[in-house]
Each structure stands twice: as C-alpha cells, then as structure tokens.
Design a protein around this motif. Sequence first.
Motif, PDB file in Angstrom:
ATOM      1  N   PHE A 180     -50.687 -29.192 -61.891  1.00  0.00           N
ATOM      2  CA  PHE A 180     -50.221 -29.091 -63.269  1.00  0.00           C
ATOM      3  C   PHE A 180     -50.947 -27.913 -63.893  1.00  0.00           C
ATOM      4  O   PHE A 180     -52.033 -27.549 -63.471  1.00  0.00           O
ATOM      5  N   SER A 228     -45.513 -27.914 -63.519  1.00  0.00           N
ATOM      6  CA  SER A 228     -45.939 -28.978 -62.613  1.00  0.00           C
ATOM      7  C   SER A 228     -45.230 -28.750 -61.291  1.00  0.00           C
ATOM      8  O   SER A 228     -44.228 -28.050 -61.223  1.00  0.00           O
ATOM      9  N   LYS A 252     -50.211 -32.409 -55.725  1.00  0.00           N
ATOM     10  CA  LYS A 252     -49.610 -32.238 -57.058  1.00  0.00           C
ATOM     11  C   LYS A 252     -50.492 -31.312 -57.887  1.00  0.00           C
ATOM     12  O   LYS A 252     -51.717 -31.423 -57.854  1.00  0.00           O
ATOM     13  N   THR A 268     -45.683 -29.261 -56.650  1.00  0.00           N
ATOM     14  CA  THR A 268     -46.449 -29.617 -55.461  1.00  0.00           C
ATOM     15  C   THR A 268     -46.697 -28.364 -54.645  1.00  0.00           C
ATOM     16  O   THR A 268     -45.883 -27.445 -54.625  1.00  0.00           O
ATOM     17  N   ASN A 277     -54.400 -23.795 -63.667  1.00  0.00           N
ATOM     18  CA  ASN A 277     -53.958 -25.129 -63.252  1.00  0.00           C
ATOM     19  C   ASN A 277     -55.008 -26.175 -63.605  1.00  0.00           C
ATOM     20  O   ASN A 277     -56.057 -25.857 -64.173  1.00  0.00           O
ATOM     21  N   ASP A 278     -54.738 -27.420 -63.254  1.00  0.00           N
ATOM     22  CA  ASP A 278     -55.618 -28.530 -63.621  1.00  0.00           C
ATOM     23  C   ASP A 278     -56.982 -28.454 -62.932  1.00  0.00           C
ATOM     24  O   ASP A 278     -57.935 -29.091 -63.367  1.00  0.00           O
TER      25      ASP A 278
END
Length: 190
Positions: free
Chosen positions: A181, A171, A179, A173, A93-94
């Motif tokens: 991504f 993407s 949030k 939640t 993830n990000d």
Amino acid sequence: MHRRLILLFAAVAFLPCSMRAIAQDPNLELLKQRVELLELKLQLAEQESERLEKECEELRKENAKLKGVAQTSPMNSKDPFEPGVVWLGDAINDDKVKTRWALSVSDRKGRSFEGVIAAINDDGKKMEFSVSGKAPSAGNGLVEFESPLMGRAKMFMRGTLKNGEIALAFSGTTPLGKKIFGSATLKPKQ
C-alpha cells in the motif's frame, strides 16, 4: 424533418376537401383509414420533434457547463493525459520505501488512457509496468488506473487531479504475492 411536417399538414388539410368530392366512392372507408394513419404519423413526428428539441437543449446546457469548467481550470489549454505527456513524482509504500515514478501516456480515447509506469527504488532497483485507466480530459477530477495481472503482481491506483498535480493512493501485490500500500504525487514534466 420540417419538409415532412409541411407535407403531412398539406395532406391532412387536402383530404377532407377531396373526401367530399368523392363521398360516393366505394373506397371511402379506405380513405378514412389513410387519414387516421396520416394523423397518427403526424402526432409521432411532432412527439419526435419535441423529444429532439429537449435533447438538444440538454446538450447545450451540458456543453455550456463543460465550457465553464474548462475556463476556470488552470490546465484548460490542453488535455493533461494526451499521448506523449509524462508525469513525474515520488511514491512511498507502507514499508517507507521511497520510489521515483514516471507515468508516460501512450494512448487516449475519451476519458480512457493507456501508458507505462517506470519506477526506480532508492536501492536502484528498476521496474516497469503498463497501466490503463480513466482521467479528466480537462480540469480537475478523479484519476484511476491499474496494471494488468502479471503472475501475482497487480497494482490499483486512485486519486485526484487538482491544480495540475495528481495525488494517488495505491494498493497491490508484488510478484511474490506480498501486499503493498502507499501513496504517490505526480506532476507533468515541464
């Protein structure tokens, strides 16, 4: 269909002969109307026959095209998303958190499928969520699926199936509403 056309042709051919024989009949107007009606029905039948032939030809072309795609595909032996198939891989993830994913397919109808993703983070945290979406039944193509809304948590995944591997972007939640991504790569379990 052909039997009806033959009968209509016979009726149309026979009526003019019988009309001369009964030209003195008071129902001549009625017979003329019946002939016109039969001619209109014949025209409609011919148009319907032409339409069906065109539709059949289009289906033949589409079938040939699909067979050509399936023959050149490396995964042409079976549906890569048939029930029971498990896809394994890694997601990141990000926040650069790496997660092991397993997508298990439970149901398949046409291009649509349903299943479950089980995920395990590097820190040992486990989670599982159901997904539903669409994927090609043979060959390469677009894969897209999503999880149902669970509180604030929801995931959307979209990518491509190419040469037996799915490359996804996702993407969504978290249950707390944060949030997230990321991307994932999945391969079928051998």
